[in-house]
Design a protein around this motif. Structure first.
Motif, PDB file in Angstrom:
ATOM      1  N   VAL A  85      10.816   2.172  10.563  1.00 18.08           N
ATOM      2  CA  VAL A  85       9.550   1.452  10.430  1.00 18.08           C
ATOM      3  C   VAL A  85       8.887   1.926   9.150  1.00 18.08           C
ATOM      4  CG1 VAL A  85       7.218   1.197  11.347  1.00 18.08           C
ATOM      5  CG2 VAL A  85       9.176   1.018  12.881  1.00 18.08           C
ATOM      6  N   ARG A  86       8.455   0.980   8.328  1.00 19.51           N
ATOM      7  CA  ARG A  86       7.781   1.315   7.061  1.00 19.51           C
ATOM      8  C   ARG A  86       6.479   0.540   6.968  1.00 19.51           C
ATOM      9  NH1 ARG A  86       9.674  -1.702   2.194  1.00 19.51           N
ATOM     10  NH2 ARG A  86       7.816  -2.862   2.770  1.00 19.51           N
ATOM     11  N   ILE A  87       5.399   1.234   6.671  1.00 23.82           N
ATOM     12  CA  ILE A  87       4.075   0.637   6.536  1.00 23.82           C
ATOM     13  C   ILE A  87       3.611   0.800   5.092  1.00 23.82           C
ATOM     14  CG2 ILE A  87       1.672   0.768   7.258  1.00 23.82           C
ATOM     15  CD1 ILE A  87       2.630   1.803   9.962  1.00 23.82           C
ATOM     16  N   ALA A  88       3.202  -0.304   4.459  1.00 23.24           N
ATOM     17  CA  ALA A  88       2.730  -0.284   3.074  1.00 23.24           C
ATOM     18  C   ALA A  88       1.206  -0.371   3.054  1.00 23.24           C
ATOM     19  CB  ALA A  88       3.327  -1.451   2.293  1.00 23.24           C
ATOM     20  N   ARG A  89       0.589   0.516   2.277  1.00 13.77           N
ATOM     21  CA  ARG A  89      -0.866   0.533   2.147  1.00 13.77           C
ATOM     22  C   ARG A  89      -1.254   0.837   0.696  1.00 13.77           C
ATOM     23  NH1 ARG A  89      -0.454  -1.619   6.426  1.00 13.77           N
ATOM     24  NH2 ARG A  89      -1.169  -0.856   8.454  1.00 13.77           N
ATOM     25  N   ASN A  90      -2.445   0.387   0.299  1.00 10.87           N
ATOM     26  CA  ASN A  90      -2.995   0.693  -1.020  1.00 10.87           C
ATOM     27  C   ASN A  90      -4.448   1.126  -0.885  1.00 10.87           C
ATOM     28  OD1 ASN A  90      -0.954  -0.156  -3.248  1.00 10.87           O
ATOM     29  ND2 ASN A  90      -0.849  -1.791  -1.725  1.00 10.87           N
TER      30      ASN A  90
ATOM     31  N   SER B 156       9.134  10.240   6.041  1.00  8.20           N
ATOM     32  CA  SER B 156       8.949  10.412   4.598  1.00  8.20           C
ATOM     33  C   SER B 156       7.865   9.452   4.156  1.00  8.20           C
ATOM     34  CB  SER B 156      10.259  10.167   3.838  1.00  8.20           C
ATOM     35  OG  SER B 156      10.711   8.843   4.009  1.00  8.20           O
ATOM     36  N   ILE B 157       6.842  10.003   3.534  1.00  5.49           N
ATOM     37  CA  ILE B 157       5.693   9.220   3.089  1.00  5.49           C
ATOM     38  C   ILE B 157       5.751   9.160   1.564  1.00  5.49           C
ATOM     39  CG2 ILE B 157       3.189   9.044   3.065  1.00  5.49           C
ATOM     40  CD1 ILE B 157       3.187  10.748   5.638  1.00  5.49           C
ATOM     41  N   MET B 158       6.046   7.972   1.034  1.00  6.06           N
ATOM     42  CA  MET B 158       6.195   7.806  -0.406  1.00  6.06           C
ATOM     43  C   MET B 158       4.864   7.464  -1.047  1.00  6.06           C
ATOM     44  SD  MET B 158       9.872   5.795  -0.565  1.00  6.06           S
ATOM     45  CE  MET B 158       9.684   4.912   0.985  1.00  6.06           C
ATOM     46  N   VAL B 159       4.578   8.128  -2.148  1.00  5.90           N
ATOM     47  CA  VAL B 159       3.334   7.935  -2.884  1.00  5.90           C
ATOM     48  C   VAL B 159       3.651   7.327  -4.246  1.00  5.90           C
ATOM     49  CG1 VAL B 159       1.340   9.104  -3.919  1.00  5.90           C
ATOM     50  CG2 VAL B 159       2.243   9.872  -1.706  1.00  5.90           C
ATOM     51  N   ASN B 160       2.929   6.279  -4.598  1.00  9.06           N
ATOM     52  CA  ASN B 160       3.110   5.586  -5.884  1.00  9.06           C
ATOM     53  C   ASN B 160       4.491   4.959  -6.014  1.00  9.06           C
ATOM     54  OD1 ASN B 160       0.546   5.837  -7.016  1.00  9.06           O
ATOM     55  ND2 ASN B 160       0.983   7.888  -7.805  1.00  9.06           N
ATOM     56  N   GLU B 161       4.953   4.359  -4.929  1.00 10.69           N
ATOM     57  CA  GLU B 161       6.140   3.519  -5.024  1.00 10.69           C
ATOM     58  C   GLU B 161       5.644   2.146  -5.463  1.00 10.69           C
ATOM     59  OE1 GLU B 161       7.754   0.996  -2.792  1.00 10.69           O
ATOM     60  OE2 GLU B 161       9.851   1.594  -2.705  1.00 10.69           O
ATOM     61  N   GLU B 162       6.112   1.065  -4.882  1.00 12.90           N
ATOM     62  CA  GLU B 162       5.564  -0.255  -5.219  1.00 12.90           C
ATOM     63  C   GLU B 162       4.106  -0.357  -4.769  1.00 12.90           C
ATOM     64  OE1 GLU B 162       6.639  -4.217  -3.184  1.00 12.90           O
ATOM     65  OE2 GLU B 162       7.982  -4.144  -4.921  1.00 12.90           O
ATOM     66  N   ASP B 163       3.780   0.356  -3.700  1.00 12.20           N
ATOM     67  CA  ASP B 163       2.407   0.483  -3.227  1.00 12.20           C
ATOM     68  C   ASP B 163       1.993   1.947  -3.292  1.00 12.20           C
ATOM     69  OD1 ASP B 163       1.800  -2.333  -2.238  1.00 12.20           O
ATOM     70  OD2 ASP B 163       3.652  -1.898  -1.142  1.00 12.20           O
ATOM     71  N   HIS B 164       0.698   2.196  -3.191  1.00 11.26           N
ATOM     72  CA  HIS B 164       0.220   3.575  -3.260  1.00 11.26           C
ATOM     73  C   HIS B 164       0.837   4.445  -2.171  1.00 11.26           C
ATOM     74  CE1 HIS B 164      -3.669   1.983  -5.331  1.00 11.26           C
ATOM     75  NE2 HIS B 164      -2.806   2.389  -6.241  1.00 11.26           N
ATOM     76  N   LEU B 165       0.984   3.874  -0.986  1.00 11.61           N
ATOM     77  CA  LEU B 165       1.423   4.643   0.167  1.00 11.61           C
ATOM     78  C   LEU B 165       2.439   3.838   0.960  1.00 11.61           C
ATOM     79  CD1 LEU B 165       0.650   7.304   1.742  1.00 11.61           C
ATOM     80  CD2 LEU B 165      -0.857   5.861   3.124  1.00 11.61           C
ATOM     81  N   ARG B 166       3.578   4.445   1.232  1.00 10.81           N
ATOM     82  CA  ARG B 166       4.563   3.820   2.116  1.00 10.81           C
ATOM     83  C   ARG B 166       4.999   4.855   3.147  1.00 10.81           C
ATOM     84  NH1 ARG B 166       8.232  -0.930  -0.619  1.00 10.81           N
ATOM     85  NH2 ARG B 166       6.447  -2.311  -0.966  1.00 10.81           N
ATOM     86  N   ILE B 167       4.584   4.614   4.372  1.00 13.39           N
ATOM     87  CA  ILE B 167       4.884   5.517   5.475  1.00 13.39           C
ATOM     88  C   ILE B 167       6.189   5.061   6.113  1.00 13.39           C
ATOM     89  CG2 ILE B 167       4.088   6.350   7.718  1.00 13.39           C
ATOM     90  CD1 ILE B 167       1.206   5.554   6.701  1.00 13.39           C
ATOM     91  N   GLN B 168       7.178   5.927   6.124  1.00 12.07           N
ATOM     92  CA  GLN B 168       8.503   5.569   6.655  1.00 12.07           C
ATOM     93  C   GLN B 168       8.897   6.534   7.772  1.00 12.07           C
ATOM     94  OE1 GLN B 168      12.290   4.449   4.265  1.00 12.07           O
ATOM     95  NE2 GLN B 168      12.503   6.638   4.584  1.00 12.07           N
ATOM     96  N   CYS B 169       9.230   5.973   8.924  1.00 18.32           N
ATOM     97  CA  CYS B 169       9.707   6.768  10.062  1.00 18.32           C
ATOM     98  C   CYS B 169      11.124   6.338  10.405  1.00 18.32           C
ATOM     99  CB  CYS B 169       8.805   6.592  11.267  1.00 18.32           C
ATOM    100  SG  CYS B 169       7.146   7.269  11.022  1.00 18.32           S
ATOM    101  N   LEU B 170      12.012   7.303  10.515  1.00 18.63           N
ATOM    102  CA  LEU B 170      13.432   7.052  10.782  1.00 18.63           C
ATOM    103  C   LEU B 170      13.832   7.718  12.094  1.00 18.63           C
ATOM    104  CD1 LEU B 170      14.658   7.804   7.173  1.00 18.63           C
ATOM    105  CD2 LEU B 170      15.066   5.633   8.324  1.00 18.63           C
ATOM    106  N   TYR B 171      14.519   6.946  12.939  1.00 22.67           N
ATOM    107  CA  TYR B 171      14.996   7.460  14.224  1.00 22.67           C
ATOM    108  C   TYR B 171      16.469   7.096  14.380  1.00 22.67           C
ATOM    109  CZ  TYR B 171      10.535   8.952  16.236  1.00 22.67           C
ATOM    110  OH  TYR B 171       9.372   9.625  16.509  1.00 22.67           O
TER     111      TYR B 171
END
Length: 357
Positions: free
Chosen positions: A30-35, A116-131
């Motif tokens: 699950v990945r959530i994109a936020r700015n 893994s929470i990516m910062v400054n990808e295509e969006d400022h914040l991309r929260i990724q949860c892997l199971y």
């Protein structure tokens, strides 16, 4: 000095756990994109603005609500060697976009690397949860808790009519991408995978390769994800994908049963040939390695090869890629050298695999 333990081992801890339908579903994501509001989106930001966003988002780690969902450790990409950034991408902890195109990029990781929470990808914040396996609901519940923890501290760009605003229009609305990584070797062997995946595309889902958009589907591994993020509630998006993936699992399991009942000798020969080639080759390119590993993994799932080797198959999908090869052997290598080192690594790994009589 950044902590490099995240790039030292091929398997994240979460990958070594079980999950529902793990013989077909490798992982759920699950990945959530936020700015952030009042900040230029990454594609328009200059280096100073991107640095300001990174500082603001990494400071959120001091928030107790977020740490209770972690703890998290930040890795600043500009402090890492090229090979370490490449390994993070190969382990799906960062995206190709963050690897290649980000300004002041960072990733915030949990110890087991399941978040893994990516910062400054295509969006400022991309929260990724892997199971591991088929655990979309579990991944969603954790991702939305992390999203809520950030929203307690920072203000996201949000429109009352359109929802969360993102750099790419295809993510506007919920900003939610849910996906599963499927291994579909039996459907491929029976020449049914193209027809089945074409039907998936027609119901509004995307079919991609190992690393998402723009990547090739190799080793019979396919990523299935939602395409619509606007006009549907998060639960609807997850339920839609869940029901389609259940059908794909059923198709693959039925194809495996047919292989065993109608073509057991032929499929056994294919699997053992691939096992033999992997075990004794002195050169192996990446594409062939993935295909042979797919065959051997199918042998594990069909009970033809010792079950203990499923972990080794997971390891090999990471270890045989360019960044991890360089990390393992400590040398930069051209394509010919990579093929030699890849074959050597595979031979060493398979020396401990048991084949059933």
């Amino acid at each position: 000095m950044p902590n490099l333990r995240f790039t030292e081992k091929p398997l994240s801890d979460w990958m070594q756990k079980g999950g529902e339908y793990s013989d077909v579903v490798i992982s759920s994501r699950v990945r959530i994109a936020r700015n952030l509001i009042h900040h230029p989106f990454p594609i328009l930001a200059n280096m100073e603005q991107a640095q300001d966003v990174r500082n603001q988002l990494t400071e959120v780690l001091s928030n107790q609500a977020l740490q209770d969902l972690g703890p998290f450790e930040p890795l600043l990409l500009d402090e890492l060697e090229d090979v370490d950034r490449q390994v993070l991408m190969e382990k799906h902890l960062i995206s190709p976009n963050l690897l290649n195109d980000s300004k002041s990029g960072a990733v915030l990781l949990t110890d087991d690397e399941s978040v893994s929470i990516m910062v400054n990808e295509e969006d400022h914040l991309r929260i990724q949860c892997l199971y591991p396996g088929f655990q979309l609901q579990e991944a969603w519940e954790r991702a939305t808790q992390i999203d809520d923890a950030f929203e307690e501290v920072v203000d996201f760009a949000f429109d009352d009519r359109r929802g969360y605003l993102t750099s790419c229009p295809t993510n506007v609305g919920t900003g939610l991408r849910v996906s599963v990584m499927l291994h579909l070797p039996a459907l491929a062997i029976m020449n049914q995978v193209g027809r089945v995946l074409s039907a998936v595309s027609q119901v509004g889902l995307a079919v991609r390769g190992l690393y998402g958009e723009g990547s090739e589907a190799i080793g019979n591994i396919f990523q299935i994800s939602n395409q619509i993020t606007l006009g549907l509630a998060e639960e609807e998006i997850i339920d839609n994908l869940h029901s389609v993936v259940l059908q794909l699992i059923e198709y693959e399991q039925h194809a495996r049963s047919r292989l065993l009942s109608e073509s057991k000798l032929r499929v056994t020969d294919r699997i053992m040939r691939s096992y033999g080639i992997l075990s004794y080759s002195t050169m192996m390119d990446s594409k062939e390695a993935f295909q042979r590993i797919s065959d051997v993994r199918l042998g594990v799932d069909l009970g033809l090869i010792d079950k203990a080797s499923v972990t080794q198959m997971n390891e090999l999908t990471i270890m045989t890629q360019p960044g991890f090869l360089q990390k393992t052997f400590g040398v930069k290598m051209g394509s010919g050298e990579s093929d030699m080192y890849r074959a050597q690594l595979i031979r060493n790994t398979l020396s401990n695999v048991n084949v059933q009589d």
